[in-house]
Design a protein around this motif. Structure first.
Motif, PDB file in Angstrom:
ATOM      1  N   GLU A 252      34.664   2.837  21.908  1.00  0.00           N
ATOM      2  CA  GLU A 252      36.048   3.163  22.277  1.00  0.00           C
ATOM      3  C   GLU A 252      36.575   4.381  21.518  1.00  0.00           C
ATOM      4  OE1 GLU A 252      38.298  -0.432  21.753  1.00  0.00           O
ATOM      5  OE2 GLU A 252      37.435  -1.366  23.555  1.00  0.00           O
ATOM      6  N   VAL A 253      35.687   5.380  21.347  1.00  0.00           N
ATOM      7  CA  VAL A 253      36.114   6.640  20.739  1.00  0.00           C
ATOM      8  C   VAL A 253      35.841   7.813  21.673  1.00  0.00           C
ATOM      9  CG1 VAL A 253      35.893   5.879  18.341  1.00  0.00           C
ATOM     10  CG2 VAL A 253      33.894   6.868  19.523  1.00  0.00           C
ATOM     11  N   ASP A 254      35.545   7.528  22.940  1.00  0.00           N
ATOM     12  CA  ASP A 254      35.238   8.611  23.863  1.00  0.00           C
ATOM     13  C   ASP A 254      36.435   9.540  24.078  1.00  0.00           C
ATOM     14  OD1 ASP A 254      35.978   6.047  25.048  1.00  0.00           O
ATOM     15  OD2 ASP A 254      36.012   7.109  26.963  1.00  0.00           O
ATOM     16  N   ASP A 255      37.650   9.064  23.768  1.00  0.00           N
ATOM     17  CA  ASP A 255      38.830   9.914  23.914  1.00  0.00           C
ATOM     18  C   ASP A 255      38.980  10.907  22.765  1.00  0.00           C
ATOM     19  OD1 ASP A 255      39.323   7.680  22.244  1.00  0.00           O
ATOM     20  OD2 ASP A 255      41.488   7.965  22.420  1.00  0.00           O
ATOM     21  N   ILE A 256      38.272  10.687  21.652  1.00  0.00           N
ATOM     22  CA  ILE A 256      38.376  11.609  20.513  1.00  0.00           C
ATOM     23  C   ILE A 256      37.029  12.282  20.200  1.00  0.00           C
ATOM     24  CG2 ILE A 256      40.340  10.411  19.472  1.00  0.00           C
ATOM     25  CD1 ILE A 256      38.340   9.202  17.445  1.00  0.00           C
ATOM     26  N   VAL A 257      36.042  12.091  21.057  1.00  0.00           N
ATOM     27  CA  VAL A 257      34.742  12.764  20.910  1.00  0.00           C
ATOM     28  C   VAL A 257      34.566  13.706  22.091  1.00  0.00           C
ATOM     29  CG1 VAL A 257      32.240  12.502  20.783  1.00  0.00           C
ATOM     30  CG2 VAL A 257      33.734  10.844  19.633  1.00  0.00           C
ATOM     31  N   THR A 258      34.489  14.979  21.822  1.00  0.00           N
ATOM     32  CA  THR A 258      34.401  16.002  22.870  1.00  0.00           C
ATOM     33  C   THR A 258      33.060  16.707  22.799  1.00  0.00           C
ATOM     34  OG1 THR A 258      36.788  16.385  22.794  1.00  0.00           O
ATOM     35  CG2 THR A 258      35.439  18.093  23.818  1.00  0.00           C
ATOM     36  N   PHE A 259      32.305  16.664  23.885  1.00  0.00           N
ATOM     37  CA  PHE A 259      31.049  17.399  24.001  1.00  0.00           C
ATOM     38  C   PHE A 259      31.355  18.719  24.699  1.00  0.00           C
ATOM     39  CE2 PHE A 259      29.923  12.982  23.606  1.00  0.00           C
ATOM     40  CZ  PHE A 259      28.809  12.997  22.766  1.00  0.00           C
ATOM     41  N   THR A 260      31.023  19.822  24.041  1.00  0.00           N
ATOM     42  CA  THR A 260      31.394  21.135  24.583  1.00  0.00           C
ATOM     43  C   THR A 260      30.274  21.775  25.391  1.00  0.00           C
ATOM     44  OG1 THR A 260      30.581  22.480  22.733  1.00  0.00           O
ATOM     45  CG2 THR A 260      32.772  21.478  22.498  1.00  0.00           C
ATOM     46  N   GLY A 261      29.028  21.284  25.230  1.00  0.00           N
ATOM     47  CA  GLY A 261      27.888  21.980  25.812  1.00  0.00           C
ATOM     48  C   GLY A 261      27.429  23.103  24.904  1.00  0.00           C
ATOM     49  N   ARG A 262      26.476  23.853  25.387  1.00  0.00           N
ATOM     50  CA  ARG A 262      25.896  24.960  24.617  1.00  0.00           C
ATOM     51  C   ARG A 262      26.876  26.125  24.528  1.00  0.00           C
ATOM     52  NH1 ARG A 262      20.859  26.627  27.680  1.00  0.00           N
ATOM     53  NH2 ARG A 262      22.409  27.429  29.113  1.00  0.00           N
ATOM     54  N   LYS A 263      26.915  26.779  23.385  1.00  0.00           N
ATOM     55  CA  LYS A 263      27.757  27.952  23.200  1.00  0.00           C
ATOM     56  C   LYS A 263      26.910  29.139  22.748  1.00  0.00           C
ATOM     57  CE  LYS A 263      31.354  25.712  24.383  1.00  0.00           C
ATOM     58  NZ  LYS A 263      31.958  25.975  25.702  1.00  0.00           N
ATOM     59  N   GLN A 264      27.362  30.335  23.076  1.00  0.00           N
ATOM     60  CA  GLN A 264      26.658  31.548  22.686  1.00  0.00           C
ATOM     61  C   GLN A 264      26.907  31.851  21.210  1.00  0.00           C
ATOM     62  OE1 GLN A 264      24.549  33.065  24.905  1.00  0.00           O
ATOM     63  NE2 GLN A 264      25.126  31.291  26.166  1.00  0.00           N
ATOM     64  N   ARG A 265      26.004  32.630  20.617  1.00  0.00           N
ATOM     65  CA  ARG A 265      26.113  32.916  19.193  1.00  0.00           C
ATOM     66  C   ARG A 265      27.458  33.511  18.818  1.00  0.00           C
ATOM     67  NH1 ARG A 265      23.356  30.729  15.365  1.00  0.00           N
ATOM     68  NH2 ARG A 265      23.221  32.588  14.080  1.00  0.00           N
ATOM     69  N   HIS A 266      27.978  34.411  19.640  1.00  0.00           N
ATOM     70  CA  HIS A 266      29.234  35.075  19.272  1.00  0.00           C
ATOM     71  C   HIS A 266      30.433  34.130  19.314  1.00  0.00           C
ATOM     72  CE1 HIS A 266      29.403  35.405  23.715  1.00  0.00           C
ATOM     73  NE2 HIS A 266      30.705  35.349  23.537  1.00  0.00           N
ATOM     74  N   GLU A 267      30.274  32.950  19.905  1.00  0.00           N
ATOM     75  CA  GLU A 267      31.361  31.981  19.969  1.00  0.00           C
ATOM     76  C   GLU A 267      31.380  31.022  18.783  1.00  0.00           C
ATOM     77  OE1 GLU A 267      32.075  30.586  24.327  1.00  0.00           O
ATOM     78  OE2 GLU A 267      29.900  30.810  24.129  1.00  0.00           O
TER      79      GLU A 267
END
Length: 446
Positions: free
Chosen positions: A280-295
């Protein structure tokens, strides 16, 4: 010097964050570029894993990436690549016989080491070995989950004996090489991993959160890296379930095989999402996916704390990047993390697989923002004084140079040299012919 870096599965050109794309890719990319900036000429040999890849990629003057045909021109998990190393070695030897010459080879990971040993035996080229991970240590932590072939340990033991120099990335790595493999301490030099100050430096947390569209008032915990079970992301998710909601916690999980979180593309994300839902923490756990190095700098700087709690970590580059951005680090007391992170000075060390200990330290940091800032500043100082890629490359090039005078008198002649004692699967004749044809464009690119 003319230097060859071999990195069979970890290309410096690969997108990061996937199952087999992480710290070694970063290491090879930055070491190669910094060596070139010192005036050396560098070729990186990596396996061709996409039929659209050019045989040679010219990254900058003095630096090329050579895509070596070995096995299918498609992704193959690194655990299944050993069978293709004879093809890889033969292609490299053809290139050298066609006119490429190197003063030294630096092998990264045990399969690259197997190739480097073939080059030494048949061409007389000395080689330096960085293992990045050790099979016997991996077995201690992963047991039946270790999918590498059993030959790995035999190969590693042979490389420890026959490498001209061994790079240990941290004190734990050095101890493991001596304890488990009988490595000669006189052949070892400790050279850590690094970070690029041009990529990672402090910035305003408020500005970083505005840039990313994050809530300015949340207590943000950042987990960033490859999405595989041994990285211990589940431990962080479980710790989030133990935090009081009144502190407004938020876990950002950055990484995966796709730019958007996709449980089909990255099964580990799906597994973690299911755990977060059950807790019951799915509302405070955010998966962003892969990000580029400059991000990535903005993510590090937006976080109140960076967390990395793997079961096993030979070194770990992400803690350095977080420290360079002024963010305190809570890491497991394993491998290189217990060297880069100083407990109580730049962050905290906790046992792996202990969400209660992690939650305790997270709650404490949230309650003491002045201490958190002090830890972050100490991290910046430590990272900048000890762990830049320029410093790493300088130490490596000094190691390479020490090999050249001694090897000049003891080089193995190219003709009549003995072959490797390791009995790997040899390529079929038709495969070898096809690979020879595919490698032809490389041979003219001297």
């Amino acid at each position: 010097m003319r230097i060859a870096l071999i990195s069979e599965h970890a290309s410096p050109l690969a997108a990061l964050g996937g199952v087999d794309a992480g710290g070694q890719n970063i290491y090879v990319a930055h070491v190669a570029q910094c060596l070139v900036e010192e005036g050396h000429t560098v070729d990186v040999f990596t396996r061709r894993d996409d039929e659209k890849q050019a045989p040679v990629v010219y990254v900058k003057p003095g630096l090329r990436v050579l895509h070596i045909p070995a096995g299918p021109a498609s992704f193959v998990p690194k655990e299944q690549l050993l069978q293709y190393m004879p093809e890889f070695a033969e292609a490299c030897i053809r290139l050298c016989n066609a006119g490429l010459h190197y003063d030294v080879v630096h092998a990264n990971f045990f399969m690259s080491g197997w190739v480097a040993l073939e080059l030494k035996r048949r061409l007389g080229t000395p080689f330096v070995m960085t293992f990045h991970a050790l099979g016997l240590v991996r077995r201690e932590h992963q047991r039946e989950a270790d999918a590498f072939p059993p030959e790995r340990v035999q190969i590693e033991k042979q490389l420890v004996q026959e490498a001209d120099a061994i790079i240990a990335e941290c004190p734990q790595d050095q101890q493991d090489l001596m304890r488990l493999y009988g490595a000669d301490a006189r052949k070892m030099i400790m050279v850590p991993c690094g970070f690029d100050p041009g990529e990672f430096a402090p910035m305003s947390r408020y500005e970083a959160r505005q840039q990313l569209g994050l809530d300015p008032d949340e207590f943000i915990v950042l987990q960033l890296g490859r999405m595989v079970p041994r990285k211990g992301v589940e431990n962080v998710v479980r710790a989030m379930a133990l935090l009081p909601r009144e502190i407004y916690p938020r876990l950002l999980v950055v990484g995966g095989e796709s730019d958007k979180p996709d449980r089909r593309a990255t099964p580990e994300i799906g597994r973690l999402q299911d755990i977060a839902r059950r807790l019951e923490v799915d509302d405070i756990v955010t998966f962003t996916g892969r990000k580029q190095r400059h991000e990535l700098r903005a993510y590090y700087c937006a976080a109140n704390v960076f967390v990395t709690t793997p079961w096993y970590e030979p070194f770990g580059i992400t803690p350095l990047e977080a420290m360079a951005c002024g963010t305190p680090v809570i890491g497991s007391a394993v491998g290189g993390i217990q060297y880069s992170v100083v407990d109580g000075l730049t962050g905290y060390l906790v046992p792996p697989n202990d969400p209660q200990a992690l939650a305790k330290h997270l709650t404490y940091l949230q309650a003491h923002p002045a201490l958190s800032r002090a830890l972050g500043l100490a991290g910046v100082r430590r990272a900048q004084s000890m762990f830049t890629w320029d410093q790493v490359a300088t130490q490596l090039s000094a190691t390479y140079r020490r090999l050249l005078p001694t090897m000049a008198d003891t080089a193995v002649p190219a003709r009549g040299a003995r072959r490797s004692r390791l009995q790997l699967v040899r390529p079929r004749a038709d495969d070898a012919a096809a690979n020879a044809a595919a490698a032809a464009p490389l041979m003219v690119a001297k």
